[in-house]
Design an enzyme around this catalytic site. Structure first.
Site, short mmCIF file in Angstrom:
data_model
loop_
_atom_site.label_atom_id
_atom_site.label_comp_id
_atom_site.label_asym_id
_atom_site.label_seq_id
_atom_site.Cartn_x
_atom_site.Cartn_y
_atom_site.Cartn_z
N LYS A 141 27.36 -18.38 -2.27
CA LYS A 141 26.86 -19.10 -1.10
C LYS A 141 28.00 -19.91 -0.49
O LYS A 141 28.44 -20.91 -1.05
CB LYS A 141 25.73 -20.07 -1.48
CG LYS A 141 25.07 -20.65 -0.24
CD LYS A 141 24.47 -22.03 -0.43
CE LYS A 141 25.34 -23.14 0.04
NZ LYS A 141 25.70 -23.18 1.47
N GLU B 276 34.02 -28.46 -9.76
CA GLU B 276 35.24 -29.02 -9.15
C GLU B 276 34.76 -29.99 -8.09
O GLU B 276 34.26 -29.57 -7.06
CB GLU B 276 36.07 -27.92 -8.48
CG GLU B 276 36.50 -26.79 -9.37
CD GLU B 276 37.74 -27.11 -10.18
OE1 GLU B 276 38.26 -28.24 -10.08
OE2 GLU B 276 38.18 -26.23 -10.92
N CYS C 147 40.89 -31.45 -1.44
CA CYS C 147 40.33 -32.19 -2.58
C CYS C 147 41.39 -33.00 -3.32
O CYS C 147 41.08 -34.07 -3.84
CB CYS C 147 39.64 -31.23 -3.53
SG CYS C 147 40.60 -29.77 -3.86
N GLU D 44 36.36 -41.69 -1.23
CA GLU D 44 37.12 -40.56 -0.71
C GLU D 44 36.82 -40.42 0.78
O GLU D 44 35.66 -40.50 1.18
CB GLU D 44 36.64 -39.30 -1.46
CG GLU D 44 37.35 -38.04 -1.07
CD GLU D 44 36.75 -36.79 -1.74
OE1 GLU D 44 35.52 -36.75 -1.92
OE2 GLU D 44 37.51 -35.88 -2.07
P1 TAP Z 1 28.83 -30.71 -0.79
O1 TAP Z 1 27.96 -31.34 0.20
O2 TAP Z 1 28.68 -31.02 -2.21
O3 TAP Z 1 28.67 -29.13 -0.55
C1 TAP Z 1 29.30 -28.15 -1.33
C2 TAP Z 1 28.44 -26.92 -1.37
O4 TAP Z 1 27.24 -27.20 -2.08
C3 TAP Z 1 28.01 -26.40 -0.01
O5 TAP Z 1 28.00 -25.00 -0.01
C4 TAP Z 1 26.61 -26.96 0.11
O6 TAP Z 1 25.78 -26.29 1.02
C5 TAP Z 1 26.12 -26.81 -1.30
N1 TAP Z 1 24.95 -27.64 -1.64
C6 TAP Z 1 24.48 -28.74 -1.00
N2 TAP Z 1 23.37 -29.20 -1.61
C7 TAP Z 1 23.13 -28.39 -2.65
C8 TAP Z 1 22.14 -28.34 -3.68
N3 TAP Z 1 21.15 -29.24 -3.75
N4 TAP Z 1 22.19 -27.36 -4.60
C9 TAP Z 1 23.18 -26.45 -4.57
N5 TAP Z 1 24.14 -26.43 -3.62
C10 TAP Z 1 24.13 -27.39 -2.68
O7 TAP Z 1 30.36 -30.97 -0.49
P2 TAP Z 1 31.10 -30.81 0.90
O8 TAP Z 1 30.81 -31.97 1.74
O9 TAP Z 1 30.85 -29.46 1.44
O10 TAP Z 1 32.62 -30.81 0.43
C11 TAP Z 1 33.33 -31.98 0.29
C12 TAP Z 1 33.48 -32.36 -1.16
O11 TAP Z 1 33.97 -31.28 -1.94
C13 TAP Z 1 34.47 -33.47 -1.37
O12 TAP Z 1 33.96 -34.45 -2.22
C14 TAP Z 1 35.67 -32.78 -2.00
O13 TAP Z 1 36.47 -33.60 -2.78
C15 TAP Z 1 35.03 -31.71 -2.77
N6 TAP Z 1 35.99 -30.64 -3.00
C16 TAP Z 1 36.49 -30.50 -4.24
C17 TAP Z 1 37.39 -29.51 -4.48
C18 TAP Z 1 37.92 -29.37 -5.85
S1 TAP Z 1 38.79 -28.06 -6.17
N7 TAP Z 1 37.68 -30.23 -6.78
C19 TAP Z 1 37.78 -28.64 -3.48
C20 TAP Z 1 37.24 -28.80 -2.23
C21 TAP Z 1 36.33 -29.81 -2.01
P3 TAP Z 1 25.73 -26.67 2.60
O14 TAP Z 1 26.54 -25.66 3.24
O15 TAP Z 1 24.33 -26.61 3.02
O16 TAP Z 1 26.29 -28.05 2.72
#
Ligand code: TAP
Length: 517
Positions: free
Chosen positions: A212, A288, A322, A419
């Protein structure tokens, strides 16, 4: 436009099969771009069962690019069923490990042949600067597929000298087996690269997958599905389902036939995912998560290099990174001069159309994120931080927020703890003569993804690297990740590694076989 038909040649002289899709066609970036806009389930491009769609938006213009299916639980069930069948009965299961490697290599070659299209899509959908997307978003994705292609026929167990049941003898051996159907959930900052980091290791280990992508950036995953079909992956091995995390991400993490979830995203959602994995069927899980990585600059560092690298550490990929340095600690004796140099360096970033080859800084990924950055600066300033440069949304078309520097960020400031995930550098000073104190401050966060230190003193750099609580520590560099090096967090930045040999462990289980003779 007319449907696109991909003729897929099978490996051992089997009949060619064809895959058809309804293309989106764009004349953009000096190319005719054609790509699917439907999901990929069981080897076919399909709409959601409900027929519902949403529009994915170009952040450089805030205009829609195309429609994308809004999947529901029923669509996830279909994809998991296809992945389960492919895992249990299909050609994939019978394939030699070396042939599996060939498929992964072939996919990497196809990605390379189509890298300009993939980078253009990443630019249109995620606002990625095209020149960076070629090198990083797409380039590192290709590298990681090749890296794991090479592992396919090198996944080995052991023979172990156990005690014999005398007078008989015993032999113990271990097999490294795939876990089954794997669900992968990824964020929007590096859409294709996050898919690739996880999926390459997952498939090298012999699993099948339901992925997804983030709702706001689905396009490169769908173009990737086209290339996977062309490479000849059997139907059901790779499935891409689009829609909201709260609905289909949740359905995937709770699904009784999924055996492992690989997740990259926020700590908050990661915790929910882990709870669902536990409650549904005790799935294996790797997370992650977020970061607030400290970067410490000592007075004896190569300051010219440190200025450039500190800016890169924060502003790389518009800060949507990240491992972005979330706090920059600068030795008091050089602080004022160093901040001046940071401001000068920051002024050099050319902001503009991400497809323009001279652009260094593009639009933020999507609107909600941009609005959070505006609020982030406001809250930090209310807490006593000083804006040295940037800090406000740019008055132009698109979701542009400039590289920003906040100085005087005290330890209790919002910006010292949270963050931003955007191009906001948070600068604090530290006492040159008190190493223990800056280490304590650097570690006083619940995150532990990465950290960095700049100093010419070799023993100091190693003492600091040992003391920092982070999964990755950079010394006299930053942002230098590699597909062969394990990557992942400590503390609430999660657990489990992407990349390197260690990543295979996330997608394998060990079977112990004991023989008596
Ligand atoms: P999230 O809101 O956590 O979204 C990540 C993914 O999870 C998206 O595909 C999201 O879908 C999905 N998701 C949301 N709610 C869910 C649920 N209840 N059950 C299962 N999946 C669900 O994060 P974001 O805002 O996209 O990304 C930013 C964060 O990612 C930051 O905190 C960043 O640090 C972290 N990040 C970490 C890394 C590593 S390698 N550690 C790399 C990149 C980013 P939707 O498309 O609907 O939102």
């Amino acid at each position: 436009g007319d449907n696109v038909t991909l003729v897929v040649r099978k490996n051992r002289g089997e009949d060619a099969v064809s895959v058809t899709y309804d293309p989106v066609e764009l004349d953009v970036n000096n190319m005719k771009l054609k790509f699917p806009h439907e999901m990929f389930i069981n080897g076919k491009f399909v709409p959601a069962l409900s027929g519902k769609t949403y529009e994915t938006i170009n952040p450089a213009t805030e205009k829609p690019i195309c429609t994308i299916p809004v999947a529901a639980k029923e669509d996830i069930n279909l994809a998991v069923r296809a992945a389960k069948k492919a895992f249990e009965n299909g050609e994939w299961k019978q394939m030699n490990a070396r042939d599996r490697g060939k498929l992964l290599y072939k996919l990497a070659d196809l990605m390379e042949q189509h890298k300009e299209e993939l980078a253009t899509l990443e630019s249109l959908d995620a606002g990625a600067v095209y020149t960076l997307a070629i090198k990083t978003h797409v380039g590192m994705s290709i590298d990681v597929w090749r890296y794991f292609a090479g592992w396919c026929d090198k996944i080995q167990g052991k023979t172990i000298p156990i005690s014999h049941a005398r007078p008989n003898r015993n032999l113990c051996l271990t097999l490294r087996e795939p876990v089954g159907v794997v669900g992968l959930i990824t964020p929007w900052n590096y859409p294709l690269m996050m898919l690739s980091w996880k999926m390459a290791a997952c498939l090298a280990a012999g699993n099948t997958v339901v992925h997804k992508p983030a709702q706001v950036t689905p396009l490169t995953a769908l173009k990737f599905a086209e290339l996977a079909a062309l490479a000849g992956f059997p139907p059901g091995v790779i499935n891409i389902v689009t829609g909201s995390g709260g609905v289909i991400g949740d359905a995937l993490t709770n699904h009784p036939h999924v055996r492992k979830i690989g997740f990259t995203g926020s700590t908050e959602v990661g915790a929910t995912v882990m709870a669902s994995c536990a409650k549904s069927n005790v799935k294996k899980v790797s997370l992650e998560l977020g970061g607030k990585s400290p970067l410490i600059i000592f007075a004896d560092a190569d300051l010219e290099k440190a200025v450039k690298q500190a800016c890169g550490a924060v502003f790389f990929n518009k800060g949507e990174n990240c491992i972005a340095a979330g706090r920059v600690f600068i030795a008091k004796s050089i602080h004022d001069d160093f901040v001046k140099k940071l401001v000068e360096e920051t002024k050099k970033y050319t902001i503009g159309d991400p497809l323009d080859r001279s652009t260094a800084h593009g639009p933020q990924n999507h609107k909600a994120h941009l609005l959070k950055l505006v609020e982030y600066v406001q809250k930090s300033v209310d807490g006593g931080a000083k804006v040295e440069i940037g800090g406000e949304r740019l008055d132009r078309e698109g979701l542009f927020f400039p590289p920003t520097i906040l100085s005087n960020v005290e330890d209790d400031n919002f910006a010292a703890k949270e963050e931003s995930f955007g191009p906001i550098m948070c600068v604090s000073s530290f006492d040159d003569d008190n190493l223990e104190d800056v280490l304590r401050r650097a570690n006083s966060t619940e995150f532990g993804l990465a950290a960095g230190v700049f100093t010419k003193d070799a023993s100091k750099s190693l003492r600091v690297a040992e003391a920092l609580q982070a999964g990755t520590v950079f010394v006299n560099t930053y942002q230098k990740t590699d597909v062969a090096a394990p990557f992942g967090g400590f503390k609430q930045s999660g657990f489990g590694k992407d990349m390197g040999e260690e990543a295979l462990n996330e997608y394998l289980q060990t079977k112990t076989i004991t023989i008596e003779y």
